[in-house]
Design a protein around this motif. Sequence first.
Motif, PDB file in Angstrom:
ATOM      1  N   ALA A   1       0.936   8.176   4.589  1.00 11.85           N
ATOM      2  CA  ALA A   1       1.982   7.389   3.932  1.00 11.85           C
ATOM      3  C   ALA A   1       1.493   6.734   2.640  1.00 11.85           C
ATOM      4  O   ALA A   1       2.271   6.543   1.696  1.00 11.85           O
ATOM      5  CB  ALA A   1       2.509   6.323   4.883  1.00 11.85           C
ATOM      6  N   GLN A   2       0.213   6.418   2.588  1.00  9.58           N
ATOM      7  CA  GLN A   2      -0.335   5.766   1.386  1.00  9.58           C
ATOM      8  C   GLN A   2      -0.567   6.734   0.242  1.00  9.58           C
ATOM      9  O   GLN A   2      -0.715   6.307  -0.917  1.00  9.58           O
ATOM     10  CB  GLN A   2      -1.669   5.095   1.725  1.00  9.58           C
ATOM     11  N   LEU A   3      -0.602   8.029   0.551  1.00  5.11           N
ATOM     12  CA  LEU A   3      -0.960   9.027  -0.452  1.00  5.11           C
ATOM     13  C   LEU A   3       0.236   9.725  -1.088  1.00  5.11           C
ATOM     14  O   LEU A   3       0.086  10.448  -2.067  1.00  5.11           O
ATOM     15  CB  LEU A   3      -1.877  10.079   0.180  1.00  5.11           C
TER      16      LEU A   3
ATOM     17  N   LYS B   1       0.797  -1.222   0.000  1.00  6.47           N
ATOM     18  CA  LYS B   1       0.000   0.000   0.000  1.00  6.47           C
ATOM     19  C   LYS B   1       0.835   1.281   0.000  1.00  6.47           C
ATOM     20  O   LYS B   1       0.284   2.377   0.010  1.00  6.47           O
ATOM     21  CB  LYS B   1      -0.940   0.016   1.213  1.00  6.47           C
ATOM     22  N   VAL B   2       2.161   1.145   0.012  1.00  4.66           N
ATOM     23  CA  VAL B   2       3.015   2.333   0.002  1.00  4.66           C
ATOM     24  C   VAL B   2       4.119   2.191  -1.039  1.00  4.66           C
ATOM     25  O   VAL B   2       4.503   1.081  -1.413  1.00  4.66           O
ATOM     26  CB  VAL B   2       3.656   2.601   1.387  1.00  4.66           C
ATOM     27  N   LYS B   3       4.615   3.342  -1.480  1.00  4.72           N
ATOM     28  CA  LYS B   3       5.754   3.370  -2.385  1.00  4.72           C
ATOM     29  C   LYS B   3       7.042   3.214  -1.571  1.00  4.72           C
ATOM     30  O   LYS B   3       7.055   3.381  -0.354  1.00  4.72           O
ATOM     31  CB  LYS B   3       5.769   4.704  -3.142  1.00  4.72           C
TER      32      LYS B   3
ATOM     33  N   ASN C   1       2.227  22.167  -5.040  1.00  6.84           N
ATOM     34  CA  ASN C   1       1.943  21.216  -3.967  1.00  6.84           C
ATOM     35  C   ASN C   1       1.115  20.049  -4.507  1.00  6.84           C
ATOM     36  O   ASN C   1       0.097  20.243  -5.168  1.00  6.84           O
ATOM     37  CB  ASN C   1       1.187  21.902  -2.828  1.00  6.84           C
ATOM     38  N   LYS C   2       1.560  18.827  -4.198  1.00 15.28           N
ATOM     39  CA  LYS C   2       0.845  17.641  -4.669  1.00 15.28           C
ATOM     40  C   LYS C   2      -0.114  17.073  -3.630  1.00 15.28           C
ATOM     41  O   LYS C   2      -1.023  16.317  -3.980  1.00 15.28           O
ATOM     42  CB  LYS C   2       1.853  16.567  -5.085  1.00 15.28           C
ATOM     43  N   LEU C   3       0.104  17.416  -2.362  1.00 14.66           N
ATOM     44  CA  LEU C   3      -0.787  16.922  -1.317  1.00 14.66           C
ATOM     45  C   LEU C   3      -0.679  17.799  -0.083  1.00 14.66           C
ATOM     46  O   LEU C   3       0.419  18.048   0.427  1.00 14.66           O
ATOM     47  CB  LEU C   3      -0.430  15.480  -0.927  1.00 14.66           C
ATOM     48  N   LEU C   4      -1.827  18.279   0.378  1.00 12.10           N
ATOM     49  CA  LEU C   4      -1.934  18.979   1.652  1.00 12.10           C
ATOM     50  C   LEU C   4      -2.985  18.231   2.451  1.00 12.10           C
ATOM     51  O   LEU C   4      -4.175  18.273   2.132  1.00 12.10           O
ATOM     52  CB  LEU C   4      -2.338  20.438   1.430  1.00 12.10           C
TER      53      LEU C   4
ATOM     54  N   LYS D   1      11.154  22.443  -1.878  1.00 11.13           N
ATOM     55  CA  LYS D   1      11.754  21.356  -1.105  1.00 11.13           C
ATOM     56  C   LYS D   1      10.795  20.186  -0.873  1.00 11.13           C
ATOM     57  O   LYS D   1      11.225  19.040  -0.799  1.00 11.13           O
ATOM     58  CB  LYS D   1      12.215  21.879   0.257  1.00 11.13           C
ATOM     59  N   PHE D   2       9.498  20.482  -0.719  1.00 12.21           N
ATOM     60  CA  PHE D   2       8.518  19.446  -0.397  1.00 12.21           C
ATOM     61  C   PHE D   2       7.296  19.549  -1.302  1.00 12.21           C
ATOM     62  O   PHE D   2       6.717  20.618  -1.443  1.00 12.21           O
ATOM     63  CB  PHE D   2       8.057  19.569   1.055  1.00 12.21           C
ATOM     64  N   ALA D   3       6.895  18.421  -1.867  1.00 12.07           N
ATOM     65  CA  ALA D   3       5.678  18.387  -2.677  1.00 12.07           C
ATOM     66  C   ALA D   3       4.488  17.846  -1.895  1.00 12.07           C
ATOM     67  O   ALA D   3       3.345  17.982  -2.331  1.00 12.07           O
ATOM     68  CB  ALA D   3       5.902  17.537  -3.927  1.00 12.07           C
ATOM     69  N   TYR D   4       4.762  17.233  -0.725  1.00  6.05           N
ATOM     70  CA  TYR D   4       3.713  16.610   0.077  1.00  6.05           C
ATOM     71  C   TYR D   4       3.836  17.102   1.516  1.00  6.05           C
ATOM     72  O   TYR D   4       4.919  17.025   2.114  1.00  6.05           O
ATOM     73  CB  TYR D   4       3.850  15.087   0.057  1.00  6.05           C
ATOM     74  N   VAL D   5       2.723  17.592   2.073  1.00 10.37           N
ATOM     75  CA  VAL D   5       2.745  18.209   3.401  1.00 10.37           C
ATOM     76  C   VAL D   5       1.583  17.679   4.235  1.00 10.37           C
ATOM     77  O   VAL D   5       0.438  17.636   3.766  1.00 10.37           O
ATOM     78  CB  VAL D   5       2.649  19.745   3.294  1.00 10.37           C
TER      79      VAL D   5
END
Length: 291
Positions: free
Chosen positions: A287-289, A124-126, A233-236, A203-207
């Motif tokens: 973690a899954q997203l 379920k995780v990369k 941003n890819k995920l907030l 620096k971060f695409a996922y927060v």
Amino acid sequence: MKKIYVAALLTLSMTAANAQEPNIPMFGGQQNINVNFDEYKAAPQGFDQERAGIEHGTVQLIEYQSASVGTTRKAQVYLPPKYDKKKKYSVLYLLHGIGGDENEWLNDGGVPNIIMDNLYADKKVKDMIVVMPNGRAQKDDSRAGGYGSAAAFGEFDKDLFGSLIPYIEKNFSVYTDKDHRAIAGLSMGGGQSLNFGLGNLDKFAYVGGFSSAPNTMRAAQLIPDVEKVKKENKLLWMVCGGADGLLFNSTQLKAFCDEKGIPCTLIKYPEGKHDFVVWKYGLYNFAQLIF
């Protein structure tokens, strides 16, 4: 940003001086904003329990020299099952609360290694490693500093960007671009993650923010350039307990994002308090997203 941390210190000082996560009292005092919460879906039973018959990752303590603090600092690093130096891995920087240190997630009930092992077993995780640093950027970075060290959390970005990330990228087989780097944390660490993550989109695409504390900057400060956040941003992603007095810090950001059309998830954990029940749920889902 320093003003935000001073305000956080004053708020936190209203609680008992020896209070630490996960038994920190509810506080905040600001009325929550009405928002459309995202759907809560319970994590499966046993997601945070050690399972037999699966492969396990390893945890190792690292020490690195911090240019900004001027001392040697520590962090815990989770390496997934069958970590292979010939492969490249993404990196999740997972931050602790004001009562903790680099050991809080591991020793105080967060069981990130178990959660990640189970997620890997279920595919379920990369591929990623998880870095759990000490977010208290001062020479005496022990838990003994308590609430008196709140300002040091605001200085952690200098240590993070100037020393820790370069150390990780030199000593572990990881990608070095923002699309393979995420940051999340609990309580004070949740505020740090939102501040440093949204404040450094290169620096971060996922927060992620779990029960983020009063050190969280107000939304207009966090997101001065709406279109840039939409683009980069890819995920907030946020979660907070429904019975947690800190819920305001998350709802104010959610309301702003909804108004501006910025993708943003906020889950209200039913009757959740300010503890690892909520934070483990946060890690399991976040973690899954990512990646």
